[in-house]
Structure formats: C-alpha cells, structure tokens
Design an enzyme around this catalytic site. Structure first.
Site, short mmCIF file in Angstrom:
data_model
loop_
_atom_site.label_atom_id
_atom_site.label_comp_id
_atom_site.label_asym_id
_atom_site.label_seq_id
_atom_site.Cartn_x
_atom_site.Cartn_y
_atom_site.Cartn_z
N GLY A 1 0.93 -0.95 0.01
CA GLY A 1 -0.14 -0.06 -0.10
C GLY A 1 0.70 1.14 0.06
N ASN A 2 0.31 2.53 -0.23
CA ASN A 2 0.69 3.73 -0.24
C ASN A 2 -0.08 4.77 -0.21
OD1 ASN A 2 0.14 3.39 -3.31
ND2 ASN A 2 1.68 1.88 -3.09
N SER B 1 9.37 3.82 -0.74
CA SER B 1 9.47 2.35 -1.05
C SER B 1 10.09 1.30 -0.01
CB SER B 1 9.97 2.09 -2.35
OG SER B 1 9.90 0.59 -2.87
N GLY B 2 9.52 0.22 0.51
CA GLY B 2 9.90 -0.53 1.05
C GLY B 2 10.21 -0.56 2.54
N SER C 1 7.32 5.20 -3.56
CA SER C 1 6.84 4.34 -3.79
C SER C 1 6.58 3.72 -5.18
CB SER C 1 5.05 4.55 -3.20
OG SER C 1 4.31 3.41 -3.79
N SER C 2 6.77 2.37 -5.45
CA SER C 2 6.62 2.15 -6.96
C SER C 2 5.32 2.45 -7.57
CB SER C 2 6.68 0.54 -6.96
OG SER C 2 5.59 -0.11 -6.30
N GLU C 3 4.26 2.89 -6.97
CA GLU C 3 2.95 3.26 -7.50
C GLU C 3 2.84 4.75 -7.61
OE1 GLU C 3 1.34 1.08 -8.78
OE2 GLU C 3 1.16 -0.94 -7.91
N HIS D 1 -3.89 4.12 -1.22
CA HIS D 1 -4.01 2.78 -1.74
C HIS D 1 -3.61 1.79 -0.78
CE1 HIS D 1 -3.13 -0.51 -4.47
NE2 HIS D 1 -1.78 -0.61 -4.52
N HIS E 1 -4.19 -2.77 0.19
CA HIS E 1 -4.31 -3.99 -0.18
C HIS E 1 -5.29 -4.79 1.01
CE1 HIS E 1 -0.34 -4.51 -2.41
NE2 HIS E 1 -1.26 -3.40 -2.90
N TYR F 1 -25.64 1.86 2.67
CA TYR F 1 -25.75 3.29 1.93
C TYR F 1 -24.33 4.10 2.00
CZ TYR F 1 -26.48 4.92 6.79
OH TYR F 1 -26.21 5.33 8.18
N HIS G 1 -5.40 -7.05 -6.96
CA HIS G 1 -4.40 -6.23 -6.31
C HIS G 1 -4.79 -5.23 -4.95
CE1 HIS G 1 -1.23 -2.85 -7.62
NE2 HIS G 1 -1.31 -2.95 -6.34
N TYR H 1 -25.04 16.93 4.24
CA TYR H 1 -24.78 16.67 5.88
C TYR H 1 -23.62 16.02 6.13
CZ TYR H 1 -29.76 17.20 5.91
OH TYR H 1 -31.17 18.00 5.73
#
Length: 219
Positions: free
Chosen positions: A28-29, A45-46, A74-76, A95, A97, A116, A158, A211
């Site tokens: 995730g990132n 990353s990592g 991050s790789s993303e 993002h 997982h 809802y 993913h 609201y």
C-alpha cells in the site's frame, strides 16, 4: 524541510492504515498533493509504516521527478500522479491491499451498494479496473479510466484506491469501502444481498453533500 506538514501527515496516516489492518507490511501507499506548489508527498518504497520518519517521505512533481528526499518513492507513484491529473479536487490518495476489497478485486467484481455508506465514493457502484502489472504506467492509466466521476476504484488482483479532498477524507473512504466489502462478503455467506437501487443511492449522495459523508469520520 520541504512540505513538512504533509510529510508528518503521511507518517501519521501510514501508521493508522497499518494499525487498522487496511494493509500489512510495506504494501500500500499514500500521498498528499499541494497544487499551489505542483508537488506531492508520497510514502517511500520498502519501509514499514511504523519505521517511516518524515524525512523518509519523498517529494515529487506529477511527472516522476524527485524534488526532495533520499529514499525511493513508492513504486506506485504513477497511480497517485494520474489521480491528481484527472481529478482537480483530489488532494490525497490512499492505496491499500485491504482484505475484503482485495477479495472482490480478485473476483474482478465491483463493490455494490449493500449499505448506503458506499455513497461516500460518490457513485452507486465502485468499479473494478482490469488487471495491469503493479507499479506501471499502464496500471495508472486503466485505474484513471475506470474511476470515472467517482472517488474510488478496485484494482483487479491487487487492491483498492481511494481519493479525497484531504488525507482524512481519503483514508476515511478507504475504511468505509472495506466495511462495505466485508458486509457484502458476509451477506453472501447467508443469502443474496439486497442492493440499494441507483435512485436511492443518488438521493443519499446528495444528502452526503449536504450533511457530510459518514464514512470519512475517524471514530
């Protein structure tokens, strides 16, 4: 330190994301975009979320250039950049997982309105984008195409991605969608879920605008 406040928020919400079970390990990132400066702060990353320090957070522009930071982003990064380019009001991307959203992503199925609170995403159904290899521009592009006018999208095989006007709202949406995904999963174990129709969801989306969105609280 450049974008010090945003870096501190990335560290804070990274810990929240890990502690809440929305992600595990270094998966995730998260990012925050500051349009006035044309820069985004993104998790490195990592590095584990509880090991990440503000100086580890990377500052980039939306064209892949690292502006400040000694870590790899991050790789993303492209996934985040694509959202900011497509959505003028987006200021943060989360993002994850998370388990139940990833279950539906692995089935290549959208999230439907069994509750809802899904209206927090701004749509009646959260779509699932087709599979593309992680960390690629192709993944970023297909996610951008499928998210449409909504604020969230599942990524096949993913995980999921949520956008918000702040990191608080993006994180709250990610939490709310994981709740909806778990509800649908558990409901299917008993019977056939009753899905709220598009007319009712449109009504709820308008009520949320008036609201406030309930899933974006941090209670």
């Amino acid at each position: 330190m450049l974008l010090e406040n945003e870096r501190n928020l990335i560290v804070e919400y990274g810990k929240k994301m890990s502690a809440s079970g929305l992600t595990s390990g270094t998966s995730g990132n998260i990012s925050i975009y500051v349009p006035e400066k044309g820069m985004m702060a993104i998790s490195p990353s990592g590095i584990g979320y509880f090991d990440t320090k503000p100086e580890d957070v990377v500052i980039m522009d939306l064209d892949s250039n690292v502006i400040d930071g000694h870590r790899k982003p991050s790789s993303e990064w492209a996934l985040h950049s694509e959202m900011y380019k497509r959505k003028p009001d987006c200021r943060s991307v989360v993002h994850t997982h998370s388990m139940y959203c990833t279950v539906f992503a692995s089935l290549h199925q959208p999230l439907r309105a069994v509750h809802y609170v899904l209206a927090d995403a701004g749509v009646a159904t959260v779509p699932c984008a087709p599979y593309r290899t992680f960390g690629t521009v192709e993944l970023a592009q297909v996610a951008g195409e499928y998210i449409g006018e909504g604020n969230a999208v599942l990524l096949a095989n993913h995980g999921m991605l949520a956008c918000g006007g702040s990191i608080k709202s993006a994180y709250g949406l990610a939490n709310g969608l994981e709740y909806c995904a778990e509800l649908e999963y558990r409901t299917r174990a008993i019977g056939k879920p009753v899905v709220l129709d598009d007319e009712e969801m449109a009504n709820i989306i308008e009520r949320f605008k008036t609201y406030g969105q309930v899933s974006r609280t941090e209670g």
